[in-house]
Design an enzyme around this catalytic site. Structure first.
Site, PDB file in Angstrom:
ATOM      1  CG  HIS A 195      -1.553   1.322   1.514  1.00 59.82           C
ATOM      2  ND1 HIS A 195      -2.608   1.823   0.792  1.00 59.82           N
ATOM      3  CD2 HIS A 195      -1.253   2.275   2.449  1.00 59.82           C
ATOM      4  CE1 HIS A 195      -2.954   3.000   1.268  1.00 59.82           C
ATOM      5  NE2 HIS A 195      -2.142   3.306   2.275  1.00 59.82           N
ATOM      6  CG  HIS A 248       0.892   6.717   0.737  1.00 65.32           C
ATOM      7  ND1 HIS A 248       0.105   7.826   0.952  1.00 65.32           N
ATOM      8  CD2 HIS A 248       0.307   5.694   1.424  1.00 65.32           C
ATOM      9  CE1 HIS A 248      -0.912   7.504   1.742  1.00 65.32           C
ATOM     10  NE2 HIS A 248      -0.803   6.213   2.054  1.00 65.32           N
ATOM     11  CD  GLU A 299      -4.381   6.625   3.011  1.00 56.93           C
ATOM     12  OE1 GLU A 299      -4.492   5.849   2.042  1.00 56.93           O
ATOM     13  OE2 GLU A 299      -3.441   6.562   3.814  1.00 56.93           O
ATOM     14  CB  SER A 347      -2.544   0.425  -3.069  1.00 53.13           C
ATOM     15  OG  SER A 347      -3.287   0.937  -1.983  1.00 53.13           O
TER      16      SER A 347
END
Length: 560
Positions: free
Chosen positions: A388, A393, A433, A452
């Site tokens: 993730h 990110h 997010e 993701s």
């Protein structure tokens, strides 16, 4: 020494341990927002417990016994609430009397027991006999019933306790029955300061005697890191070793997986500032899980990801960091980010508390896990894992505009109240997010949880959820969904538009000071003095001179 003691005492209100389902954490899917709300409750309970214990010790020692009876100040008829009630006000701004109307609630400032500031001062003084004699700079707010005649009594009492008056300021009081308010800044030993407060409270001439903060960063301001090395203290987890606690976790019944997670988490706990990022030798199964997710992202990215994400992803591929057959090492990724945006990575053992995680962003540090989700659930994880972090990110942290936006969220969190941390976490949730943006009139994803998570990405870009324009004021209080796909997503016109709206919203936060990050010293500077501002203005003027000269040279070269 006094500053160190004050910091130490402020830290007593911080979370000192990890939290899990066993002590009340209800959620199956770990989210920054829910953690912020849970953290607020825990901090409030811890703070109340610490204050009550300190006050009990003070009463047992007789500190207040001769001027407090049955919760009433001798010489007054007021029964006043304690600091836990949240009604005690600080009537100073930047070390001066504030102009705000005190109104009918002013009598709530009359404390019948030790205030939070006094508890902290008393704890600092009680560390040792030497600590008692440390010279303390402090400010006292006194409400005078009998007019200016009380000033002589104040000055005489301060002199009796061998104190020095640094500043004295008065104003007509806005409270019925009180003639004047006086702000007196003093310099004296800690033990004498506590005795001075007790002595003044015994007098019927004063309706209230409060110790207030000398600096803008007060004892009530939550502790926050000032240097990148302080991030060593920002590793508090809201949950720990999830597979051992949650029966619904994919790895709950897998003893080998749980042990692997524990080993990698311990490596992160041992990490300190300036250490090399530990190298993790990933297993064939872990690399296979990475490959499945990586190849799926490659298939979906051209159509659904924003341009900035795709550009950075390509650079990571060209640098041989993003490849299908192996999980990238955090050290290699950190070096890549440093050369592009100044961001770096440090290993994290799991999902950090919201305050710790956001504080790290202020230093352009992203705290990343190194463990891998369970092989039985490659396309979903109940908490952050390195897949993730890396695929969600990292690419956008390599984009200058997005990196700056992330840092601004972090800077806004430093010293923010618990309620504001919740709002900042919610903004982070719906942007970093789960954020969507417009690109050539089409929706694209930039949120890490979308990029993701294949199922969530396709859901977000379908016609099922509700789409709203990103406005921080409304976004920050929007309930979120952490059990299923989000029913609501927020759409930014662009990163620049999102940053501008965010800056305007943050400017209205209650924090009484501004901060900036100095990349040369890796230090956060609190802009609370004229000298600091003058130094900053000088630096900005120098930068503007270079920019102006560059423009002139470019213009002149066009006409040659």
């Amino acid at each position: 020494m006094a500053v160190a003691a004050a910091q130490k005492n402020r830290e007593m209100f911080a979370i000192k341990k990890s939290y899990s389902i066993e002590n009340g954490y209800p959620s199956r899917r770990r989210s920054l927002v829910d953690d912020a709300r849970f953290e607020t409750l825990v901090v409030k309970q811890t703070k109340q417990s610490v204050l009550e214990e300190a006050r009990a010790r003070a009463n047992d020692s007789g500190l207040d016994s001769d001027f407090i009876q049955d919760d009433v100040l001798l010489g007054t008829n007021d029964k006043s609430p304690t600091v836990e009630d949240g009604t005690q006000q600080d009537d100073t701004k930047n070390g001066h009397l504030a102009d705000a109307d005190i109104g009918d609630d002013a009598n709530k400032d009359d404390d019948y027991t030790l205030t939070e500031e006094e508890v902290i001062l008393q704890n600092a003084a009680s560390e040792s006999p030497e600590a008692e004699q440390v010279i303390q700079q402090a400010a006292l707010l006194l409400r005078m019933r009998d007019g200016m005649g009380s000033l002589a009594r104040i000055l005489k009492t301060i002199d009796n306790y061998k104190g020095t008056v640094v500043h004295l300021e008065t104003r007509p009081s806005q409270v019925t029955g009180i003639q004047f308010d006086a702000l007196v800044k003093v310099s004296m030993t800690r033990v004498n300061l506590l005795q001075l407060i007790r002595s003044l409270r015994q007098s019927t001439a004063f309706a209230g005697v409060n110790l207030v903060s000398e600096n803008n960063v007060s004892s009530k301001t939550p502790w926050f890191p000032r240097h990148a090395s302080d991030l060593d203290n920002c590793n508090h987890l809201m949950t720990k070793y999830e597979p051992e606690l949650d029966m619904n976790h994919p790895g709950f019944a897998d003893k080998e997986y749980r042990e692997r997670r524990k080993q990698i988490a311990e490596i992160a706990f041992a990490y300190k500032y300036n250490d090399p990022i530990p190298f993790i030798t990933y297993t064939e199964a872990e690399n296979a899980t990475w490959m499945r997710v990586f190849n799926t992202v490659l298939d979906l990215m051209p159509k659904h990801a924003c341009a900035e994400y795709k550009a950075a992803f390509s650079k990571l591929q060209a640098a041989d960091i993003f490849v299908p057959h192996r999980i990238p090492q955090l050290d290699h990724v950190s070096n890549f980010l440093r050369t592009h945006t100044g961001f770096t990575l440090r290993p994290a053992a799991g999902l950090l508390t919201a305050r710790d995680f956001l504080a790290s962003l202020a230093f352009r540090v992203f705290q990343s896990t190194q463990y891998v989700r369970h092989a039985n659930s490659p396309f979903h994880t109940p908490e952050p894992d390195c897949i993730h972090e890396l695929l969600g990110h990292i690419p956008l942290l390599a984009d200058p505009s997005f990196a700056q936006f992330s840092q601004e969220i972090g800077l806004a969190s430093l010293g923010a109240s618990d309620a504001e941390i919740e709002k900042l976490s919610t903004v982070y949730w719906f942007t970093v997010e789960f954020g969507l943006c417009k690109e050539n009139q089409q929706l694209k994803a930039y949120g890490a949880a979308l990029l993701s998570s294949i199922g969530e990405l396709l859901h977000a870009l379908s016609d099922k959820p509700e789409l709203r324009p990103f406005e921080p004021a409304s976004t920050s209080i929007q309930p979120y969904q952490d059990q299923e796909y989000q029913p609501i997503y927020y759409v930014a016109e662009s990163f620049e538009d999102a940053k501008e709206k965010f800056r305007r919203w943050v400017s209205g936060m209650s924090r009484p000071f501004e901060v900036r990050f100095n990349p040369h010293t890796e230090r956060v500077e609190v802009l609370d003095s004229v000298d600091k501002l003058e130094t900053l203005i000088w630096q900005l003027n120098t930068e503007m001179l270079h920019l102006t000269n560059a423009v002139k040279k470019l213009k002149s070269s066009q006409f040659e």
